[in-house]
Design an enzyme around this catalytic site. Structure first.
Site, PDB file in Angstrom:
ATOM      1  CB  CYS A 205      -6.521 -48.569  29.875  1.00 25.02           C
ATOM      2  SG  CYS A 205      -8.276 -48.194  29.973  1.00 25.02           S
TER       3      CYS A 205
ATOM      4  CB  CYS B 111     -10.424 -48.012  22.927  1.00 24.46           C
ATOM      5  SG  CYS B 111     -10.737 -49.459  23.974  1.00 24.46           S
TER       6      CYS B 111
HETATM    7  N1  DGL Z   1      -8.940 -50.691  26.812  1.00 21.08           N
HETATM    8  C1  DGL Z   1      -9.603 -49.576  27.371  1.00 21.08           C
HETATM    9  C2  DGL Z   1      -9.192 -48.260  26.690  1.00 21.08           C
HETATM   10  O1  DGL Z   1      -8.132 -48.182  26.113  1.00 21.08           O
HETATM   11  C3  DGL Z   1     -11.063 -49.556  27.693  1.00 21.08           C
HETATM   12  C4  DGL Z   1     -11.996 -50.665  27.572  1.00 21.08           C
HETATM   13  C5  DGL Z   1     -13.127 -50.550  28.589  1.00 21.08           C
HETATM   14  O2  DGL Z   1     -12.924 -51.062  29.687  1.00 21.08           O
HETATM   15  O3  DGL Z   1     -14.185 -49.956  28.302  1.00 21.08           O
HETATM   16  O4  DGL Z   1      -9.883 -47.286  26.759  1.00 21.08           O
END
Ligand code: DGL
Length: 267
Positions: free
Chosen positions: A77, A191
């Site tokens: 993430c 993301c």
């Molecule tokens: N998958 C997450 C990232 O790479 C974020 C998604 C979220 O919870 O806003 O930033």
């Protein structure tokens, strides 16, 4: 000391985006035992403050490490990594791999000198992104846009629900409508949810724009850090664990099965 062969690799994300990192990792390490953790009680991270995530992510990872005893943890993430990676490393005594926006390779790929960074609202405002831009893209124009709508769209797509086409159009327009945006030729998917929408984003951005994300590089890093360690002879079904959320149940197992997940737990 070497880990036991069945000691898993722990993947962590707010939701299903980290599967885009798990996929290429399984291709390199096909028998690696997997625990995939999603903080559905905290999703979306992109709307949270730095203070909240700097406290929440290390605490939750601490619980998961205690419960599953992984050999290595991957913060799959960008939002959690750009805010909490140092806190997690300070709190836990195991190798931690983070996920950071692929600005460095994007700066090499661009011909026009204009790069877009598409992330969550939290990620695109981080000083970490300023530092990466200053270090690797000093002579480039780096445009940023935070798109919470893409996180929702990616979660929907993986559950087999329709993707909101407006979310895709708005995300690309959020970069292209900025000064110099018409010259954009590389977009960093900063993301881990966004590569789930690769086809939709590519169609909206057009053939003159290349999309890039860091997943393959992270998979290579995981393989490097675990080189020489014992693994099971055969792949075993992975476990997905979701923090309990009243309004967001875990997805059907069929959505996770292509990633080698065989069971779902909630904590
Ligand atoms: N998958 C997450 C990232 O790479 C974020 C998604 C979220 O919870 O806003 O930033």
């Amino acid at each position: 000391m070497q880990p036991a062969p069945d000691a898993p690799i722990l993947f962590f994300d707010s939701g299903l985006g980290g599967l885009t990192v798990l996929g290429p990792t399984r291709a390199l390490l096909p028998t690696a035992p997997i625990v995939y953790a999603a903080d559905y009680a905290g999703l979306p991270y992109g709307g949270k403050s730095n203070e909240e995530l700097a406290a929440r992510v290390p605490a939750l990872l601490g619980r998961l490490v205690e419960r599953y005893q992984p050999r290595l943890a991957v913060i799959a993430c960008n939002t959690a990594s750009t805010i909490a990676l140092a806190h997690v490393r300070a709190a836990l005594d195991l190798p931690i791999v983070g996920t950071v926006p692929a600005i460095k390779p994007a700066a090499v790929m661009t011909a026009s000198g204009v790069i877009g960074v598409l992330g969550t609202e939290a990620t695109v405002r981080q000083p970490y992104v300023d530092d990466l831009s200053a270090q690797f893209a000093r002579d480039k124009t780096v445009l940023r846009h935070g798109s919470p709508g893409l996180v929702t769209a990616a979660e929907a797509k993986l559950r087999g629900e329709p993707v909101d086409p407006d979310a895709i159009v708005r995300a690309i327009a959020g970069l292209r409508d900025q000064p110099c945006g018409e010259a954009l030729d590389v977009i960093v998917l900063a993301c881990t949810h966004f590569p789930l929408l690769q086809d939709e984003l590519q169609a909206a951005a057009g053939p003159g724009v290349r999309l890039i994300d860091g997943a393959a590089g992270i998979a290579r890093r995981i393989a490097h850090l675990t080189e020489g360690q014992p693994w099971p002879d055969r792949p075993a079904p992975g476990i997905a664990v979701f923090t309990r959320s009243d309004d967001r149940p875990p997805p059907p197992l069929a959505a996770l099965a292509p990633y080698g997940i065989g069971s779902i737990e909630t904590i």
